[in-house]
Design a protein around this motif. Structure first.
Motif, PDB file in Angstrom:
ATOM      1  N   ALA A  10       0.870  -1.193   0.000  1.00  0.00           N
ATOM      2  CA  ALA A  10       0.000   0.000   0.000  1.00  0.00           C
ATOM      3  C   ALA A  10       0.901   1.235   0.000  1.00  0.00           C
ATOM      4  N   GLN A  11       0.416   2.268  -0.687  1.00  0.00           N
ATOM      5  CA  GLN A  11       1.246   3.469  -0.854  1.00  0.00           C
ATOM      6  C   GLN A  11       1.452   4.208   0.488  1.00  0.00           C
ATOM      7  N   GLY A  12       2.673   4.640   0.719  1.00  0.00           N
ATOM      8  CA  GLY A  12       2.957   5.428   1.927  1.00  0.00           C
ATOM      9  C   GLY A  12       3.282   4.536   3.111  1.00  0.00           C
ATOM     10  N   ASP A  13       3.230   5.136   4.298  1.00  0.00           N
ATOM     11  CA  ASP A  13       3.615   4.409   5.513  1.00  0.00           C
ATOM     12  C   ASP A  13       2.396   3.787   6.196  1.00  0.00           C
TER      13      ASP A  13
ATOM     14  N   VAL B 228       6.499  -0.854  11.465  1.00  0.00           N
ATOM     15  CA  VAL B 228       6.304   0.317  10.611  1.00  0.00           C
ATOM     16  C   VAL B 228       6.643  -0.104   9.187  1.00  0.00           C
ATOM     17  N   LEU B 229       5.701   0.077   8.291  1.00  0.00           N
ATOM     18  CA  LEU B 229       5.897  -0.364   6.909  1.00  0.00           C
ATOM     19  C   LEU B 229       5.992   0.839   5.983  1.00  0.00           C
ATOM     20  N   GLU B 230       6.870   0.722   5.029  1.00  0.00           N
ATOM     21  CA  GLU B 230       6.945   1.715   3.960  1.00  0.00           C
ATOM     22  C   GLU B 230       6.545   0.950   2.705  1.00  0.00           C
ATOM     23  N   GLY B 231       5.386   1.269   2.153  1.00  0.00           N
ATOM     24  CA  GLY B 231       4.858   0.482   1.042  1.00  0.00           C
ATOM     25  C   GLY B 231       5.804   0.433  -0.157  1.00  0.00           C
ATOM     26  N   VAL B 232       5.944  -0.747  -0.752  1.00  0.00           N
ATOM     27  CA  VAL B 232       6.743  -0.869  -1.987  1.00  0.00           C
ATOM     28  C   VAL B 232       5.767  -1.141  -3.131  1.00  0.00           C
TER      29      VAL B 232
END
Ligand code: EPZ
Length: 442
Positions: free
Chosen positions: A333-336, A369-373
């Motif tokens: 998903a786009q963004g954090d 914490v995810l940063e979307g790819v």
């Protein structure tokens, strides 16, 4: 090291799913009966001398294990289509073996109905598991408050009601945390106790309401299931009943998340939407559209999804059992995104596996914490527990290239022939290796 070991490195021949990702899914997925309801409804069969018939039973290895445990105690068990008939008439034992119970936490919940029926029970502690320590203090504390004396020796909880002709005594119990298993254990115990039992800070999960539904059909007097205060007025005897297990909200949620992760349109049925409010709200926040249709829900996902924050909570909050599958979705998903696991202390093991597929995730304690790819890439991964295994399948369906998933002994505990069902809606997924879910009849 032997020559054979050199030829077959550990794990190489494990049963696995191979998934060629990036296929759109389309069509309808049928949701089976809820595992976590079915297991505890089976345990309730011990309370009656006449048979109960449970319809809409899921065909899972956990159900087979519970059936074996009950049969070892003298309960009659047979399968008729998708129903199981359990007869507590022949119940002679109150001491299930560790060999069987260690496979299944829900087997510990038998301590409540065994104690209620026989005034005595010896049930091995379920022990810790991969997702956390999973104590049973609340179950034991409640039974003691109802008049049972308890001792723990050699990993076995021995419980006995000495006075009151072996009958538990109703009382007020305040749970320190709204444990699902403790609420279910105490509710079953209280049905045959003398007088009223009030369980405060009770779990409000749909599976608790389902158990109350069966117990009421068996003649129990229960009010308030689904709220934080449950009142049970004990009766002398329960009788047989015909009852259908609710649809599995976690399986339904897994399918909806799979549709979102593959940017697909799927109809998932049957679903009770009120069982999934927190999950549906998050899917909509990400950008999916969901509409009720017949007995189910249709989810449509187009274009890019947005990241979000979520925290797992007891029902009606976001379920811990869908945290891992949802994280597989958030990975692209786009963004954090921020995921906080508050129920189990060790339920982020899928993070390392998702990272193998290119997910950008940092963890600190029980926060990820995810940063979307834009895209995951296929890799060999392992499902370290049941829901982590489902997360790996979802990640594989979304990823570019081939993903192989091992750890199917976990997956098969909670999802019946998952690969066949996903194939039917367009997934390119196949199983190698011999493992198949044990049939109900096994
Ligand atoms: C049930 O487990 C489910 N299992 C789990 O599903 C589910 O994850 C869990 O409820 C929470 O929703 C079955 O129904 C068979 P709890 P249960 O007692 O009842 C703490 C799956 O993937 N706690 O509600 O064992 C505990 O540490 C499985 O299908 C105490 O502190 O869970 C945890 O933090 C995994 N003391 C929280 O309560 C106690 O005495 C919730 O546990 C008991 C629990």
């Amino acid at each position: 090291m032997t020559l054979a070991a050199l030829k077959s490195p550990p794990g190489l021949n494990d049963p696995q799913l191979s998934i060629i990702g990036q296929q759109r899914l389309e069509g309808e997925l049928h949701v089976n009966g809820a595992k976590n309801s079915a297991l505890v409804l089976m345990a309730a069969s011990v309370l009656s001398r006449t048979p109960i018939r449970l319809g809409n039973m899921p065909d899972l290895t956990d159900i087979g294990t519970m059936a074996k445990i009950l049969v070892s105690l003298g309960v009659g068990f047979h399968v008729e289509g998708s129903s199981a008939v359990l007869s507590g008439d022949g119940l002679t034992r109150h001491d299930p073996s560790y060999d069987l119970t260690r496979k299944l936490r829900a087997s510990f919940f038998l301590i409540g109905p065994l104690l209620a029926r026989h005034g005595v029970a010896k049930v091995p502690l379920p022990g810790g598991c991969r997702i956390g320590s999973r104590p049973v203090r609340e179950h034991n504390k409640g039974l003691q408050a109802m008049g049972a004396s308890l001792s723990i020796e050699g990993g076995v909880v021995s419980a006995k009601v000495s006075g009151n002709r072996g009958r538990l005594q109703g009382c007020a119990v305040h749970l320190d945390c709204p444990s699902v298993g403790a609420t279910e254990t105490l509710m079953m115990a209280a049905t045959l106790a003398e007088g009223d039992t009030v369980i405060r800070n009770a779990a409000q999960e749909p599976e608790v309401v389902d158990l109350a539904g069966l117990l009421k059909a068996m003649g129990a007097r229960i009010q308030g299931a689904g709220s934080a205060t449950i009142r049970v007025s004990g009766v002398k005897e329960l009788h047989g009943a015909d009852y259908a297990v609710i649809p599995d909200r976690i399986e339904a949620g897994t399918f909806l998340i799979a549709a979102a992760a593959t940017r697909s349109r799927l109809h998932v049925t049957p679903v009770e939407p009120s069982h999934l409010n927190a999950v549906l709200a998050k899917l909509e926040e990400l950008g999916c559209s969901i509409s009720p249709q017949g007995q189910g829900l249709t989810i449509t996902t187009r274009g890019q999804l947005r990241g979000c924050e979520l925290r797992t909570q007891p029902f009606p909050g976001f379920p811990t059992d869908l945290q891992a599958p949802f994280m597989a979705l958030l990975a692209t998903a786009q963004g954090d995104s921020l995921v906080r696991e508050t129920i189990f202390e060790n339920r982020l093991q899928h993070v390392a596996e998702l990272q193998r597929m290119g997910a950008q995730i940092r963890t600190c304690g029980n926060v990820a914490v995810l940063e979307g790819v834009p895209m995951l890439s296929g890799a060999p991964v392992t499902g370290t527990d049941l829901r982590a295994a489902a997360a790996m399948v979802i990640a594989g369906l979304a990823a570019d290239g081939v993903t192989s998933v091992t750890g199917l002994e976990h997956l098969d505990r909670g999802y019946t022939r998952l690969e066949e069902r996903l194939q039917a809606v367009g997934a390119r997924i196949s199983r190698t290796g011999a493992v198949r879910p044990a049939l109900l009849a096994a």
